[in-house]
Design a protein around this motif. Structure first.
Motif, PDB file in Angstrom:
ATOM      1  N   ASP A   1     -14.713   3.320  -3.683  1.00 42.40           N
ATOM      2  CA  ASP A   1     -14.100   3.170  -4.999  1.00 42.40           C
ATOM      3  C   ASP A   1     -12.624   2.787  -4.885  1.00 42.40           C
ATOM      4  O   ASP A   1     -12.122   1.983  -5.674  1.00 42.40           O
ATOM      5  CB  ASP A   1     -14.239   4.460  -5.803  1.00 42.40           C
ATOM      6  N   GLN A   2     -11.933   3.373  -3.921  1.00 40.80           N
ATOM      7  CA  GLN A   2     -10.523   3.026  -3.736  1.00 40.80           C
ATOM      8  C   GLN A   2     -10.369   1.565  -3.325  1.00 40.80           C
ATOM      9  O   GLN A   2      -9.486   0.856  -3.832  1.00 40.80           O
ATOM     10  CB  GLN A   2      -9.900   3.935  -2.673  1.00 40.80           C
TER      11      GLN A   2
ATOM     12  N   LEU B   1     -10.480   6.507   3.392  1.00 36.92           N
ATOM     13  CA  LEU B   1     -10.651   5.523   2.322  1.00 36.92           C
ATOM     14  C   LEU B   1     -12.077   5.523   1.785  1.00 36.92           C
ATOM     15  O   LEU B   1     -13.040   5.539   2.554  1.00 36.92           O
ATOM     16  CB  LEU B   1     -10.304   4.119   2.824  1.00 36.92           C
ATOM     17  N   THR B   2     -12.206   5.477   0.472  1.00 39.55           N
ATOM     18  CA  THR B   2     -13.529   5.438  -0.150  1.00 39.55           C
ATOM     19  C   THR B   2     -13.834   4.049  -0.679  1.00 39.55           C
ATOM     20  O   THR B   2     -12.935   3.227  -0.879  1.00 39.55           O
ATOM     21  CB  THR B   2     -13.607   6.429  -1.322  1.00 39.55           C
TER      22      THR B   2
ATOM     23  N   GLU C   1       0.831  -1.208   0.000  1.00 40.62           N
ATOM     24  CA  GLU C   1       0.000   0.000   0.000  1.00 40.62           C
ATOM     25  C   GLU C   1       0.867   1.259   0.000  1.00 40.62           C
ATOM     26  O   GLU C   1       1.985   1.248   0.520  1.00 40.62           O
ATOM     27  CB  GLU C   1      -0.888   0.011   1.252  1.00 40.62           C
TER      28      GLU C   1
ATOM     29  N   LEU D   1      -3.546   4.588   0.561  1.00 39.24           N
ATOM     30  CA  LEU D   1      -4.276   3.333   0.738  1.00 39.24           C
ATOM     31  C   LEU D   1      -3.872   2.588   2.005  1.00 39.24           C
ATOM     32  O   LEU D   1      -4.169   1.399   2.144  1.00 39.24           O
ATOM     33  CB  LEU D   1      -4.051   2.428  -0.478  1.00 39.24           C
TER      34      LEU D   1
ATOM     35  N   CYS E   1      -5.741  -0.529   3.520  1.00 34.22           N
ATOM     36  CA  CYS E   1      -6.734  -1.001   2.551  1.00 34.22           C
ATOM     37  C   CYS E   1      -6.799  -2.531   2.498  1.00 34.22           C
ATOM     38  O   CYS E   1      -7.886  -3.107   2.357  1.00 34.22           O
ATOM     39  CB  CYS E   1      -6.413  -0.438   1.170  1.00 34.22           C
TER      40      CYS E   1
ATOM     41  N   ARG F   1     -11.190  -0.747  -6.301  1.00 35.37           N
ATOM     42  CA  ARG F   1     -10.118  -0.776  -7.298  1.00 35.37           C
ATOM     43  C   ARG F   1      -8.933  -1.588  -6.783  1.00 35.37           C
ATOM     44  O   ARG F   1      -8.295  -2.329  -7.542  1.00 35.37           O
ATOM     45  CB  ARG F   1      -9.693   0.645  -7.656  1.00 35.37           C
ATOM     46  N   PHE F   2      -8.631  -1.458  -5.509  1.00 39.13           N
ATOM     47  CA  PHE F   2      -7.559  -2.249  -4.899  1.00 39.13           C
ATOM     48  C   PHE F   2      -7.883  -3.741  -5.025  1.00 39.13           C
ATOM     49  O   PHE F   2      -7.003  -4.559  -5.342  1.00 39.13           O
ATOM     50  CB  PHE F   2      -7.409  -1.849  -3.431  1.00 39.13           C
TER      51      PHE F   2
END
Length: 435
Positions: free
Chosen positions: A190-191, A187-188, A57, A61, A64, A194-195
Motif C-alpha cells: 500500500d505504501q 515497506l508495504t 523520500e 519510505l 521506495c 500510494r507513492f
C-alpha cells in the motif's frame, strides 16, 4: 497542446553537425515530449524521466523509489513480466531503468521501425502496472540481495559514507538510494502503491526520444500510450523538498568503516556547487585537470611519481539544493597516510595558485572530447534531452556548452578553486585499519 521547434544553432568550426533538430511538445495533461532528430542513424532511444528519487523520500519510505522502479517491470493488465521482457528482446532492443537521488528513468533503445513498440511497452508499464502483492514480496528479496551486493563494493560503500557525512544520515541527500535492510523489509504494498500514484503523473514526467524519429509521430505515439496516466483517484499532491528554495548545508566530518578488503578506499572532499551555479563549467574544468586522466596533477603526483595508489580521481556532483567536490583513491593500508598527505598538499596548491595554462588547456580538451564523443549514439542524445528538460527545463545546445567550456580561463579556475577547495574537509575511509 503547445509545441516548440528548437533548431540547431549555427555550427562553427569543429562542432559542425553536433546538434540535430530538437522539438518539444506539452500535451494537454502536462506531459512533456522532447525529441532530437539525428541524421544517418537507424536507431531510436526513448527515456521516460520521472521527477522523483530517493531524495524525495522520508525515513519510512526510504528506498521506495528504487523498489517501485523494479516493480513496474512486473506486469500490467495487458502484459506479464515475461511479456514485457520478450517484447523488446525479440526485436533486439536494449531495455533498462535506474533510480537516482533526484530522478527515475525507464529507457529503451531499438531500431527506428520498432519505436512504436518501445513507446507502447513503456507507456503500459508506467500507466497500468498492477503492483501485485506477490510481486512486491518476491522483489523485496531481490532488492535485499542488491543491497548486500552494493555493500560488498568498497567504492559504493565509501561514496555512500561520504554523502552521509556531508549531508547527514537522516537527510534526503545523505541517505543511500536503495534503502536499508530495515526500511525495505518494512515497506508495504500500500505504501509503494500510494507513492506511485502520488509521484508518477504527467506534470512530473518527461518523455525524451532521439534518433531517426519524426517529432509529430512520436507525440501521437506518446499521447496514445500514456492516455489515462496519473493518480486515478484521490491522492495528495507531491510536495517538493525544493519548495522553499533552501540550500542544504554541508557538514565537515571524518569516518572510517572497517571492512576486510585488500585495499583502503577513501573519498576526501568538501562542499561544491549546485547544478544551476554559473561557475559549474569552471569547476568542471578544474576537477578534470586536477584528477580527470593520466596527465592530471593528482594521477602524476600520487601514482606516477610516488606509486602510492593504483586509482586516483577527482569529481564533482551537483544537485538542485547542494553539491560536493572531492578526490577518490584506493591504496594499500600502509600507504594511506602518504597518499592523503599528497592529495591534501595538491589541493592546497591549487586553492592558492589555481592551474597552469597548460593544465587548463588539457582539462578543457577532455571536457570537450568527452561531451562530443559521448553524443555519438541515440541513447546519449536522449539522456541529455531528458535531463535537460526534467531538471533545467531548458535545453542547452551542445555548441553553447562547448563555448562555455572554452570560455573558462585560468582566472575563473583560480577564483573557483580558492572558494571551493578551502572548504571544511569531509573524509570517508573504508577498508582495513584505522584512519
Amino acid at each position: 497542446m503547445t509545441s516548440t521547434t528548437r533548431p540547431a544553432t549555427d555550427p562553427t568550426g569543429p562542432t559542425e553537425g553536433l546538434t540535430g533538430l530538437v522539438r518539444r511538445t506539452v500535451l494537454p495533461d502536462g506531459l512533456r515530449v522532447v525529441t532530437e532528430q539525428m541524421a544517418g542513424v537507424r536507431s531510436a532511444s526513448i527515456g521516460v524521466w520521472v521527477n522523483v528519487g530517493s531524495a524525495d523520500e522520508d525515513d519510512v519510505l526510504h528506498g521506495c523509489s528504487h523498489f517501485l522502479e523494479h516493480l513496474l517491470f512486473k506486469g500490467t493488465a495487458r502484459r506479464s513480466a515475461l511479456d514485457i521482457s520478450v517484447a523488446l528482446d525479440e526485436v533486439g532492443g536494449e531495455f533498462n531503468a535506474f533510480t537516482a537521488k533526484e530522478m527515475t528513468c525507464f529507457h529503451a533503445r531499438v531500431l527506428d521501425v520498432d519505436l512504436p513498440l518501445a513507446v507502447d511497452v513503456l507507456g503500459d508499464m508506467l500507466t497500468a502496472s498492477l503492483l501485485e502483492p506477490a510481486d512486491v514480496d518476491a522483489e523485496r528479496d531481490v532488492i535485499l540481495d542488491e543491497i548486500a551486493m552494493h555493500d560488498d563494493d568498497p567504492d559504493d560503500v565509501v561514496h555512500d559514507l561520504f554523502a552521509e557525512l556531508a549531508w547527514g544520515a537522516r537527510t534526503p541527500l545523505g541517505r543511500g538510494i536503495a534503502g536499508t535492510v530495515e526500511s525495505i523489509e518494512a515497506l508495504t504494498r500500500d505504501q509503494v502503491e500510494r507513492f506511485y500514484r502520488t509521484h508518477y503523473r504527467p506534470a512530473t514526467t518527461v518523455v525524451a526520444v532521439a534518433g531517426n524519429v519524426d517529432h509529430d509521430a512520436v507525440v501521437e505515439l506518446v499521447a496514445a500510450a500514456f492516455e489515462g496516466y496519473g493518480p486515478g483517484g484521490a491522492v495528495e499532491e507531491p510536495v517538493s523538498r525544493l519548495a522553499t528554495g533552501a540550500r542544504v548545508p554541508v557538514h565537515a566530518g571524518r569516518a572510517h568503516v572497517e571492512r576486510p578488503f585488500e585495499q583502503v578506499n577513501l573519498v576526501l572532499g568538501m562542499e561544491g556547487l549546485r547544478r544551476d551555479h554559473p561557475d559549474r563549467f569552471a569547476l568542471g574544468a578544474l576537477t578534470t585537470a586536477l584528477g580527470g586522466g593520466t596527465s592530471s596533477r593528482l594521477f602524476q603526483e600520487v601514482r606516477e611519481r610516488r606509486g602510492l595508489a593504483y586509482s586516483v580521481y577527482s569529481f564533482s556532483s551537483h544537485h538542485a539544493d547542494s553539491g560536493l567536490v572531492g578526490v577518490g583513491l584506493g591504496c594499500l593500508p600502509e600507504r594511506l597516510d602518504g597518499a592523503l598527505d599528497v592529495v591534501r598538499a595538491e589541493l592546497v596548491k591549487v586553492a592558492e595558485g589555481g592551474l597552469t595554462e597548460e593544465e587548463l588547456r588539457r582539462g578543457r580538451g577532455q571536457l570537450r572530447g568527452g561531451l562530443v564523443l559521448g553524443l555519438e549514439d541515440s541513447g546519449s542524445r536522449m539522456s541529455r534531452l531528458g535531463k535537460a528538460e526534467l531538471v533545467h527545463e531548458r535545453y542547452l545546445p551542445v555548441e553553447e556548452v562547448l563555448s562555455r567550456i572554452e570560455s573558462v580561463d585560468v582566472h575563473d579556475v583560480a577564483r573557483v578553486a580558492a572558494e571551493v577547495l578551502r572548504g571544511e574537509e569531509i573524509l570517508a575511509v573504508v577498508g582495513p585499519g584505522r584512519a
